[in-house]
Scaffold this motif. Structure first.
Motif, short mmCIF file in Angstrom:
data_model
loop_
_atom_site.label_atom_id
_atom_site.label_comp_id
_atom_site.label_asym_id
_atom_site.label_seq_id
_atom_site.Cartn_x
_atom_site.Cartn_y
_atom_site.Cartn_z
N ASN A 132 -9.18 3.33 -0.47
CA ASN A 132 -8.41 3.04 -1.68
C ASN A 132 -8.96 3.68 -2.95
O ASN A 132 -8.52 3.35 -4.05
CB ASN A 132 -8.28 1.51 -1.91
N GLY B 215 -3.59 0.98 -4.12
CA GLY B 215 -3.30 0.08 -3.02
C GLY B 215 -2.49 -1.13 -3.45
O GLY B 215 -2.00 -1.21 -4.58
N GLU C 188 0.82 -1.20 0.00
CA GLU C 188 0.00 0.00 0.00
C GLU C 188 0.87 1.26 0.00
O GLU C 188 0.57 2.23 -0.72
CB GLU C 188 -0.93 0.00 1.22
#
Length: 398
Positions: free
Chosen positions: A301, A319, A242
């Motif tokens: 996200n 992400g 991430e």
């Protein structure tokens, strides 16, 4: 989630770059580059590619035709623009491209939402009038192609078009006609979709907002005795972690200055597209170079940073592979089956997404990167003799 997903990629015929809002790191919009992206999408297992339309793009029909011989199974989602050509001429164009490509054409009905661009093309209809014209256009288009398989003529007298004994002599391979896609967020757009299209598309909004739009279109279609498919248009920024993905998002806008953002937002504000208005409302022009997530991560996200300067689709899934796949599965649970994706730069990101995320999703076309029809090892041989083993994926598709 049980339904297989159709994953599409994007041909960047309006330009491609490593950085938004600047020519730094830009690539030439050339046929060679378009072919590279198309061949990558075809060989990696994407079902098709979207070819954008508008004065900022190379012509989508000419470009799609130029990519036929470079690809084998890739489908081409090409724009129909009511008012630029007649329904009968566009029906012949569609039939020809469908025949020459071996039945690989999909059409994307685009009404337009930029008054300046429309005026430059000689189109001066209001928002409501454009949808009225589009409904009539696509109804004629569908009927001409449906009748072409039996050689039947078609007459029509309406508000915008009059046709006497119209015919398409060379029918498309797909029956009754190549599938019609369409995206729009206004009331007239939902009504048009419910009545005339096969797949309704939305831009990437938060799942709850997407669900509300789908519910409205679905109800209107059901009232007409129709069932549609549904899809979404998104950018993707996926990395192995991430943190790496958000760092890549920051790099994408690292050379963007507030003046460019302000100029773009002023331009978008002049448009009468409800979808564009909704895209702009997601970020409100907010841009903090020191923290690209602040005010721009509108759902987990889901990042609205692309829409600071890009018209149309302005959100990206950002992400790790597991996070991006999870967000896609959330959208799929709403009833979405078509995911039309893109990423900067489009050639490298086509590979990255396929390699990292395809194994986590149930695909309509199984990933081709493993090429099961071939024998032999895959991946670089280790120490001249050891065949590499495929690592187990971190999250199983469900």
């Amino acid at each position: 989630m049980t339904q297989p997903l159709s994953i599409f990629w994007f041909i960047p015929s309006h330009g491609d770059s490593r950085y938004l809002g600047t020519s730094l790191g830009a690539r030439e919009a050339s046929l060679d580059y378009f072919k590279q992206v198309a061949v990558a999408a075809d060989s990696l297992g994407y079902e098709g590619v979207l070819l954008p339309t508008g004065r900022s793009c190379e012509d989508s029909w000419v470009l799609a035709a130029s990519l036929i011989d470079a690809t084998r199974r890739l489908k081409f989602l090409v724009a129909l623009r009511p008012g630029l050509v007649t329904p009968s001429q566009s029906a012949r164009m569609a039939a020809t491209l469908d025949r020459l490509s071996g039945g690989r054409l999909l059409v994307n009905l685009v009404t337009g939402g930029d008054p300046d661009e429309l005026a430059g093309d000689g189109l001066f209809l209001s928002h409501e009038e454009r949808y009225s014209q589009s409904r009539e256009f696509i109804a004629i288009w569908r009927e001409l192609l449906a009748r072409s398989h039996d050689g039947l003529p078609f007459d029509h007298a309406g508000e915008h078009y009059r046709i006497e004994a119209g015919k398409v002599l060379y029918p498309p391979l797909q029956r009754p006609y190549p599938p019609v896609f369409f995206g729009g967020s206004s009331g007239p757009a939902h009504a048009l979709a419910a009545e005339h299209v096969d797949t309704y598309l939305t831009w990437g909004e938060a799942p709850a907002d997407v669900a509300a739009k789908l519910a409205d279109v679905r109800a209107q279609a059901a009232a007409r005795g129709r069932t549609l498919r549904y899809g979404i248009r998104l950018h993707v920024i996926v990395r192995e972690t991430e943190d790496e993905a958000w760092a890549a998002a920051a790099r994408l806008v690292k050379h963007l200055d507030p003046a460019t953002v302000a100029a773009a937002q002023q331009r978008f504000a002049k448009m009468d597209s409800e979808g564009q208005r909704r895209m702009a409302a997601l970020h409100g022009g907010h841009f903090d170079p020191a923290n690209v997530r602040a005010g721009l991560e509108i759902a987990p996200n889901l990042w609205a940073g692309v829409g600071l300067v890009r018209g149309g689709a302005g959100t990206a899934l950002v992400g790790s592979p597991e996070q991006v796949a999870a967000r896609i599965r959330e959208y799929a649970e709403l009833g979405l089956s078509h995911f039309i994706l893109s990423g900067y730069t489009h050639l490298e990101e086509a590979y990255r997404f396929a390699e990292l995320v395809f194994p986590l999703l149930p695909l309509g076309l199984r990933e081709r990167i493993s090429q099961p029809q071939l024998t032999g090892p895959f991946g670089e041989i280790v120490a001249n003799s050891i065949v590499p083993q495929r690592a187990a994926v971190a999250a199983a598709a469900s």
